[in-house]
Motif scaffolding. Structure first.
Motif, PDB file in Angstrom:
ATOM      1  N   VAL A 177       0.852  -1.184   0.000  1.00 38.04           N
ATOM      2  CA  VAL A 177       0.000   0.000   0.000  1.00 38.04           C
ATOM      3  C   VAL A 177       0.893   1.242   0.000  1.00 38.04           C
ATOM      4  O   VAL A 177       1.994   1.206   0.538  1.00 38.04           O
ATOM      5  N   LEU A 178       0.449   2.307  -0.634  1.00 39.65           N
ATOM      6  CA  LEU A 178       1.228   3.540  -0.620  1.00 39.65           C
ATOM      7  C   LEU A 178       1.347   4.095   0.801  1.00 39.65           C
ATOM      8  O   LEU A 178       2.406   4.541   1.215  1.00 39.65           O
ATOM      9  N   PHE A 179       0.247   4.046   1.558  1.00 34.76           N
ATOM     10  CA  PHE A 179       0.217   4.541   2.941  1.00 34.76           C
ATOM     11  C   PHE A 179      -0.902   3.812   3.666  1.00 34.76           C
ATOM     12  O   PHE A 179      -1.997   3.664   3.126  1.00 34.76           O
ATOM     13  N   ASN A 180      -0.637   3.340   4.861  1.00 34.25           N
ATOM     14  CA  ASN A 180      -1.659   2.595   5.597  1.00 34.25           C
ATOM     15  C   ASN A 180      -2.098   3.282   6.882  1.00 34.25           C
ATOM     16  O   ASN A 180      -2.711   2.676   7.740  1.00 34.25           O
ATOM     17  N   GLY A 181      -1.791   4.543   7.011  1.00 33.16           N
ATOM     18  CA  GLY A 181      -2.140   5.263   8.226  1.00 33.16           C
ATOM     19  C   GLY A 181      -0.980   5.348   9.200  1.00 33.16           C
ATOM     20  O   GLY A 181      -0.968   6.194  10.078  1.00 33.16           O
ATOM     21  N   LYS A 182      -0.002   4.452   9.033  1.00 30.20           N
ATOM     22  CA  LYS A 182       1.179   4.440   9.904  1.00 30.20           C
ATOM     23  C   LYS A 182       2.476   4.466   9.111  1.00 30.20           C
ATOM     24  O   LYS A 182       3.445   5.068   9.535  1.00 30.20           O
ATOM     25  N   LEU A 219       1.789  15.544  -1.837  1.00 32.78           N
ATOM     26  CA  LEU A 219       0.454  14.942  -1.857  1.00 32.78           C
ATOM     27  C   LEU A 219       0.100  14.466  -0.453  1.00 32.78           C
ATOM     28  O   LEU A 219       0.936  13.912   0.254  1.00 32.78           O
ATOM     29  N   VAL A 220      -1.126  14.686  -0.064  1.00 35.84           N
ATOM     30  CA  VAL A 220      -1.591  14.329   1.274  1.00 35.84           C
ATOM     31  C   VAL A 220      -2.428  13.056   1.179  1.00 35.84           C
ATOM     32  O   VAL A 220      -3.291  12.951   0.302  1.00 35.84           O
ATOM     33  N   PRO A 221      -2.188  12.084   2.058  1.00 33.03           N
ATOM     34  CA  PRO A 221      -3.015  10.877   2.036  1.00 33.03           C
ATOM     35  C   PRO A 221      -4.478  11.236   2.262  1.00 33.03           C
ATOM     36  O   PRO A 221      -4.803  12.071   3.111  1.00 33.03           O
ATOM     37  N   GLU A 222      -5.337  10.613   1.475  1.00 34.34           N
ATOM     38  CA  GLU A 222      -6.779  10.866   1.577  1.00 34.34           C
ATOM     39  C   GLU A 222      -7.451   9.675   2.231  1.00 34.34           C
ATOM     40  O   GLU A 222      -7.234   8.541   1.817  1.00 34.34           O
ATOM     41  N   LYS A 223      -8.264   9.922   3.220  1.00 39.93           N
ATOM     42  CA  LYS A 223      -9.031   8.854   3.860  1.00 39.93           C
ATOM     43  C   LYS A 223     -10.043   8.340   2.858  1.00 39.93           C
ATOM     44  O   LYS A 223     -10.749   9.103   2.217  1.00 39.93           O
ATOM     45  N   ASN A 224     -10.103   7.036   2.694  1.00 45.52           N
ATOM     46  CA  ASN A 224     -11.033   6.410   1.756  1.00 45.52           C
ATOM     47  C   ASN A 224     -11.950   5.480   2.542  1.00 45.52           C
ATOM     48  O   ASN A 224     -11.572   4.351   2.867  1.00 45.52           O
ATOM     49  N   GLN A 249      -7.073   2.152   3.858  1.00 45.23           N
ATOM     50  CA  GLN A 249      -7.913   3.285   4.180  1.00 45.23           C
ATOM     51  C   GLN A 249      -7.454   4.602   3.564  1.00 45.23           C
ATOM     52  O   GLN A 249      -8.164   5.576   3.628  1.00 45.23           O
ATOM     53  N   TYR A 250      -6.270   4.637   2.976  1.00 48.77           N
ATOM     54  CA  TYR A 250      -5.738   5.898   2.475  1.00 48.77           C
ATOM     55  C   TYR A 250      -5.311   5.768   1.026  1.00 48.77           C
ATOM     56  O   TYR A 250      -4.840   4.726   0.596  1.00 48.77           O
ATOM     57  N   GLY A 267      -6.348   9.089  -5.393  1.00 49.48           N
ATOM     58  CA  GLY A 267      -7.186   7.937  -5.703  1.00 49.48           C
ATOM     59  C   GLY A 267      -6.454   6.621  -5.860  1.00 49.48           C
ATOM     60  O   GLY A 267      -7.077   5.581  -6.051  1.00 49.48           O
ATOM     61  N   GLN A 268      -5.136   6.613  -5.768  1.00 53.05           N
ATOM     62  CA  GLN A 268      -4.343   5.397  -5.945  1.00 53.05           C
ATOM     63  C   GLN A 268      -3.962   4.791  -4.599  1.00 53.05           C
ATOM     64  O   GLN A 268      -3.527   5.494  -3.703  1.00 53.05           O
ATOM     65  N   ILE A 269      -4.092   3.475  -4.500  1.00 55.71           N
ATOM     66  CA  ILE A 269      -3.790   2.776  -3.258  1.00 55.71           C
ATOM     67  C   ILE A 269      -2.394   2.164  -3.287  1.00 55.71           C
ATOM     68  O   ILE A 269      -1.588   2.376  -2.415  1.00 55.71           O
ATOM     69  N   GLY A 270      -2.099   1.372  -4.307  1.00 55.72           N
ATOM     70  CA  GLY A 270      -0.855   0.619  -4.333  1.00 55.72           C
ATOM     71  C   GLY A 270       0.071   0.986  -5.464  1.00 55.72           C
ATOM     72  O   GLY A 270       1.187   0.494  -5.528  1.00 55.72           O
ATOM     73  N   THR A 271      -0.374   1.832  -6.367  1.00 58.37           N
ATOM     74  CA  THR A 271       0.504   2.264  -7.453  1.00 58.37           C
ATOM     75  C   THR A 271       0.594   3.780  -7.463  1.00 58.37           C
ATOM     76  O   THR A 271      -0.308   4.475  -7.001  1.00 58.37           O
ATOM     77  N   LEU A 272       1.663   4.232  -7.998  1.00 53.02           N
ATOM     78  CA  LEU A 272       1.948   5.657  -8.023  1.00 53.02           C
ATOM     79  C   LEU A 272       0.976   6.413  -8.920  1.00 53.02           C
ATOM     80  O   LEU A 272       0.731   5.990 -10.051  1.00 53.02           O
ATOM     81  N   PRO A 273       0.413   7.518  -8.454  1.00 49.72           N
ATOM     82  CA  PRO A 273      -0.437   8.327  -9.332  1.00 49.72           C
ATOM     83  C   PRO A 273       0.356   8.799 -10.553  1.00 49.72           C
ATOM     84  O   PRO A 273       1.543   9.123 -10.460  1.00 49.72           O
ATOM     85  N   GLN A 274      -0.304   8.849 -11.680  1.00 51.52           N
ATOM     86  CA  GLN A 274       0.348   9.219 -12.937  1.00 51.52           C
ATOM     87  C   GLN A 274       1.008  10.582 -12.860  1.00 51.52           C
ATOM     88  O   GLN A 274       2.096  10.789 -13.399  1.00 51.52           O
TER      89      GLN A 274
END
Length: 125
Positions: free
Chosen positions: A34-39, A53-58, A65-66, A70-77
């Motif tokens: 995951v790109l970020f998991n809250g921790k 870029l700031v993690p977004e709560k999803n 959860q973040y 809009g990307q969870i495990g891959t880098l945004p374009q």
């Protein structure tokens, strides 16, 4: 010495230097899958953070959860293009290796930073 803040508008070289410094800083806890998991962050999540870029709560995701853009495990374009990575998972060596699998298989941020300092052919455009 404080490093100059970088943004998506910074040069790819400035972004790479800040990314390497962040990976070595000890300020980021490493996470997998995951790109970020809250921790913690994967190496590509650190890159997202470096460019502001700031993690977004999803709320629609139970496990992850973040997101970043809009990307969870891959880098945004948008980040991929700013740093000039050839692929969103950091593929190199004719597709046989990538930054995502390196991170997820337990390579330290220090080892990933070493690779970024002397990037293999095909990692960046």
């Amino acid at each position: 010495m404080t490093q100059k803040p970088v943004t998506l508008d910074s040069t790819p070289e400035e972004i790479r230097a800040a990314w390497i410094a962040a990976l070595r800083s000890g300020e980021y806890t490493q996470a997998r899958m995951v790109l970020f998991n809250g921790k913690g962050y994967c190496c590509l999540g650190v890159l997202c953070s470096v460019v502001g870029l700031v993690p977004e709560k999803n709320e629609n995701r139970a496990l992850y959860q973040y997101t970043f853009e809009g990307q969870i495990g891959t880098l945004p374009q948008i980040v991929q293009e700013a740093v000039r990575l050839r692929t969103s998972d950091g593929t190199y060596k004719a597709g046989n290796a990538n930054l995502t699998s390196m991170n997820d298989s337990g390579a330290s941020f220090e080892k990933i930073a070493d690779l970024l300092e002397n990037p293999p052919e095909g990692l960046f455009r």
